[in-house]
Motif scaffolding. Structure first.
Motif, mmCIF file in Angstrom:
data_model
loop_
_atom_site.group_PDB
_atom_site.id
_atom_site.type_symbol
_atom_site.label_atom_id
_atom_site.label_comp_id
_atom_site.label_asym_id
_atom_site.label_seq_id
_atom_site.Cartn_x
_atom_site.Cartn_y
_atom_site.Cartn_z
ATOM 1 N N GLN A 34 -17.852 13.321 22.826
ATOM 2 C CA GLN A 34 -17.387 13.562 24.187
ATOM 3 C C GLN A 34 -15.945 13.117 24.413
ATOM 4 O OE1 GLN A 34 -19.086 15.169 26.688
ATOM 5 N NE2 GLN A 34 -20.552 15.675 25.092
ATOM 6 N N LYS A 35 -15.432 12.176 23.628
ATOM 7 C CA LYS A 35 -14.077 11.671 23.834
ATOM 8 C C LYS A 35 -13.070 12.308 22.871
ATOM 9 C CE LYS A 35 -14.827 8.987 27.283
ATOM 10 N NZ LYS A 35 -14.239 9.331 28.604
ATOM 11 N N GLU A 36 -13.450 13.392 22.270
ATOM 12 C CA GLU A 36 -12.554 14.087 21.359
ATOM 13 C C GLU A 36 -11.353 14.634 22.121
ATOM 14 O OE1 GLU A 36 -12.953 17.678 18.076
ATOM 15 O OE2 GLU A 36 -14.360 17.555 19.736
ATOM 16 N N LYS A 37 -10.147 14.413 21.574
ATOM 17 C CA LYS A 37 -8.936 14.953 22.194
ATOM 18 C C LYS A 37 -8.762 16.406 21.763
ATOM 19 C CE LYS A 37 -7.326 11.218 24.250
ATOM 20 N NZ LYS A 37 -7.155 11.130 25.709
ATOM 21 N N GLY A 38 -8.463 17.262 22.731
ATOM 22 C CA GLY A 38 -8.206 18.653 22.405
ATOM 23 C C GLY A 38 -9.472 19.464 22.211
ATOM 24 N N TYR A 87 -1.488 11.680 28.160
ATOM 25 C CA TYR A 87 -1.095 13.063 28.460
ATOM 26 C C TYR A 87 -1.911 14.069 27.652
ATOM 27 C CZ TYR A 87 2.871 11.446 31.186
ATOM 28 O OH TYR A 87 3.654 10.876 32.162
ATOM 29 N N LEU A 88 -2.739 13.586 26.739
ATOM 30 C CA LEU A 88 -3.621 14.454 25.964
ATOM 31 C C LEU A 88 -4.944 14.587 26.695
ATOM 32 C CD1 LEU A 88 -2.982 12.970 22.411
ATOM 33 C CD2 LEU A 88 -2.289 15.246 23.183
ATOM 34 N N MET A 89 -5.344 15.798 26.943
ATOM 35 C CA MET A 89 -6.600 16.015 27.646
ATOM 36 C C MET A 89 -7.767 15.853 26.678
ATOM 37 S SD MET A 89 -7.890 19.330 29.849
ATOM 38 C CE MET A 89 -6.740 19.041 31.199
ATOM 39 N N ASP A 90 -8.793 15.090 27.130
ATOM 40 C CA ASP A 90 -10.031 15.041 26.366
ATOM 41 C C ASP A 90 -10.645 16.435 26.349
ATOM 42 O OD1 ASP A 90 -9.745 12.323 26.045
ATOM 43 O OD2 ASP A 90 -11.015 11.820 27.764
ATOM 44 N N ARG A 91 -11.401 16.660 25.335
ATOM 45 C CA ARG A 91 -12.106 17.941 25.304
ATOM 46 C C ARG A 91 -12.980 18.047 26.547
ATOM 47 N NH1 ARG A 91 -15.662 20.652 20.407
ATOM 48 N NH2 ARG A 91 -16.531 22.348 21.660
#
Length: 683
Positions: A584-588, A567-571
């Motif tokens: 690239q896979k950083e959350k938020g 439910y957390l969108m990747d940046r």
């Protein structure tokens, strides 16, 4: 004729409901009881009030009896008949109507004044409360009422010290002069012994006059109050370290020479001994320039005097120790008060006369609305602040220094105010199963969520497989944004809330409230985990991802610990700058980049232009239905984002909404930047 037993003691003034004193049991103790015709009953200065000559002609015992009665009225109030109904005025109001002369003579009875004095007395009855903050229209008589209260409080008891501050030193002096002018006109028997200065310039002291002693003689002393009234410059520290029993803070919305918020934090200590509140205060103003420090600081004081909000946080009283009261310009407006003191707000349907016997043909509301027709933007903003109909108008901005289109935002607020309270529903989301996979919404007035729209039943709590990963099923047309917090306590006086929004993109299958924020959360539960779980439940219910501001990691960790990291969108790839492309896979989304911040502001600016305010061509209004968000955007200043929680949460929901609606985003080879997204947002 109404009997005392029929009197309803419970009254509501502004945001507060409280009880008035018990009326006299004997009808004959209510002034005007023997007036035969109800229509002849109205306020008049009581016939048993003595002039100076008549008082001096009394025997000493009779004088004592008379003064005992009058001082009791000054303390406890007064009852009278008014058009067949009994009325109660507080002791301060009685003194104002009966003894306190203003330039026009004695004040006349107005229901709007009566409500103000009721509420001021109520604020004084609360142990935790330091007094009242009042906003009203220009030339409402607020200074005259405050001067009377200040004098009455100071002279009813000994060892009282009252202080005055206003927007400038000169204005403080003018108020002091108004007090001494009315003091000079009082009957001598209402004047305490004073220092003997017939024209005091700095302070009015009720003490034994200085006397020279003759050789071998001694001074003689009278019974004196040892109380005083003074004024001080507008600076924040003028009263620092002093002892006060009453403080009058005049025109707080116009004060530019000092920060009235910080000034009050200093003066509060002058009214406190240990944990006890030993003094009271009154703060009054019209607002004027909201873009300048006066209006901004006044608004801050207003927000932190919200008792309902304070109780939600578990506090007994408000953060600033004040009650707040807004009186709309339609109440007590000169020329629109009938002979019995009642407001004539709407156009009268029968003959109504004012105190001078003049026929009132128009109500105050149509008069104010008619006066605004055709005014320029700046003139309209100024008139609304001077003669506000709502709190929003009292703090109305004309947008000279704003980052966004304030006219549209104010138009939207006015439009939103036409909807019934039930249009947006308050409630909470709760887990509906032990496995925490299903969520349901429970409506409650104490809820932390404001919900405008929710998915149809079969579209709630759904997930789906997307490119081999489990994802919320509605992330293509719903997006969330959150400005989180990690700690239980904050430093300083600013209470930073957690802010969360759900944004609904255009959806032709369910087009209602498309391109709107449909769910709002602006709150700060004492335990941050409760906040994180609230946001998680909302995301599960709506079936959407949330883009979080990543400077605070607690929410991200909570989602992961609960097994809900999907439910957390990747940046979004489009938000990467050249320094962050390796993550690239950083959350938020981190908010410390100047480029990112500027692009987000531009994104919100475009949204406001296209979706907020009144559109003359289509004769329709925009779709930003949450006034808290509109007000935040009006106040927004780009140099201090931490003060604007609603903006951060909402703009993150907006940028999140671009993740799945531009085809190029699905390709990892794209070189789009967040600035490109802003340019493409219209598509």
């Amino acid at each position: 004729m109404e009997l005392p037993k029929d009197f309803n003691r419970s009254v509501t003034v502004g945001e507060y409901t409280f009880d008035l004193p018990e009326p006299p049991k004997n009808q004959k103790d209510i002034y005007g009881w023997n007036t035969k015709n109800d229509l002849d009953q109205r306020w008049e200065r009581p016939k048993d009030i003595l002039g100076e000559k008549a008082f001096n002609g009394l025997e000493e015992d009779a004088q004592v009896k008379y003064l005992t009665r009058e001082f009791k009225r000054r303390r406890e109030g007064f009852w009278f008949y008014n058009k067949g109904k009994i009325e109660y005025v507080t002791g301060h109001h009685y003194f104002f109507l009966t003894y306190w002369r203003i330039p026009e003579g004695f004040a006349y009875f107005k229901k709007s004044d009566q409500r103000f004095f009721w509420l001021f007395d109520y604020s004084c009855s609360l142990e935790w409360c330091y007094g009242l903050l009042q906003l009203t229209q220009r030339r409402d008589g607020k200074t005259a009422r405050a001067c009377c209260i200040l004098f009455n409080i100071t002279t009813l008891n000994s060892e009282n010290i009252a202080g005055i501050q206003s927007k400038t030193n000169g204005d403080s002096k003018k108020i002091f002069k108004k007090i001494t002018s009315s003091w000079k006109k009082l009957e001598s028997y209402m004047k305490p012994v004073d220092s003997g200065d017939t024209d005091p310039q700095k302070d009015l002291r009720f003490e034994e006059p200085g006397k020279r002693t003759t050789k071998g003689g001694s001074k003689t002393y009278k019974h004196v109050l040892n109380s005083s009234i003074n004024y001080a410059p507008s600076t924040e520290t003028s009263y620092d370290g002093d002892r006060l029993t009453f403080y009058y803070d005049d025109e707080i919305g116009k004060t530019l020479e000092a920060d009235v918020y910080n000034r009050w934090l200093i003066v509060k200590e002058c009214l406190t001994v240990g944990k006890r509140v030993v003094g009271k205060s009154l703060h009054t103003s019209t607002v004027e320039e909201m873009e300048k420090a006066g209006g901004e600081n006044c608004f801050k004081m207003w927000c932190e005097s919200d008792l309902a909000e304070a109780k939600k946080l578990g506090r007994k009283g408000t953060q600033l120790g004040l009650l707040r009261y807004f009186k709309p310009a339609t109440e007590g407006l000169e020329g629109f008060v009938d002979e019995y003191g009642h407001d004539v707000i709407d156009n009268p349907t029968e003959e109504v006369y004012d105190l001078d016997g003049e026929l009132i043909t128009q109500g105050s509301l149509p008069f104010i609305k008619e006066k605004r027709i055709g005014l320029s933007r700046h003139a309209l903003a100024s008139d609304k602040r001077k003669y506000p109909l709502t709190v929003d108008e009292a703090f109305y901005m004309d947008g000279k220094d704003s980052s966004f289109d304030v006219v549209r935002l104010n138009e939207q607020i006015d439009y939103n105010n036409t909807f019934p309270d039930s249009y947006i529903v308050k409630g909470n989301f709760i887990w509906d199963d032990m496995a925490q996979t299903k969520v349901r919404f429970v409506q409650t007035t104490a809820g932390r969520f404001d919900v405008l729209w929710m998915p149809k039943t079969d579209k709630r709590n759904l997930t789906q497989n997307f490119k081999g990963l489990e994802k919320p099923s509605n992330c293509f047309w719903l997006s969330g944004g959150v400005d989180p917090y990690d700690h239980k306590y904050t430093t300083g006086n600013k209470k930073s809330n957690g802010a969360f929004y759900v944004y609904k993109k255009m959806n032709f299958e369910d087009s209602e409230f498309s391109k709107s924020f449909v769910c709002q959360y602006v709150d700060r539960p004492a335990n941050p985990e409760d906040f994180w779980d609230d946001i998680l439940k909302a995301c599960v219910f709506y079936g959407c991802e949330v883009l979080a501001e990543t400077n605070k990691i607690g929410l991200v960790n909570h989602f992961r610990m609960k097994g809900k990291s999907h439910y957390l969108m990747d940046r979004p790839a489009i938000t990467h700058v050249k320094f962050s492309k390796t993550r690239q896979k950083e959350k938020g989304l981190p908010m410390n980049s100047v480029e990112v911040r500027q692009a987000l502001m531009e994104l919100m600016e475009i949204y406001i232009v296209e979706n907020v305010g009144y559109d003359q061509e289509t004769d329709t209004h925009g779709t930003m239905y949450f006034n808290e968000l509109c007000k935040c955007l009006i106040r927004f200043k780009p140099d201090k984002w931490t003060d604007y929680d609603e903006f951060v949460g909402a703009v993150l929901a907006l940028v999140a909404s671009t993740r799945y609606n531009i085809k190029d985003i699905e390709s990892s080879k794209t070189n789009l930047t967040i600035s490109d997204t802003v340019r493409r947002y219209r598509n």
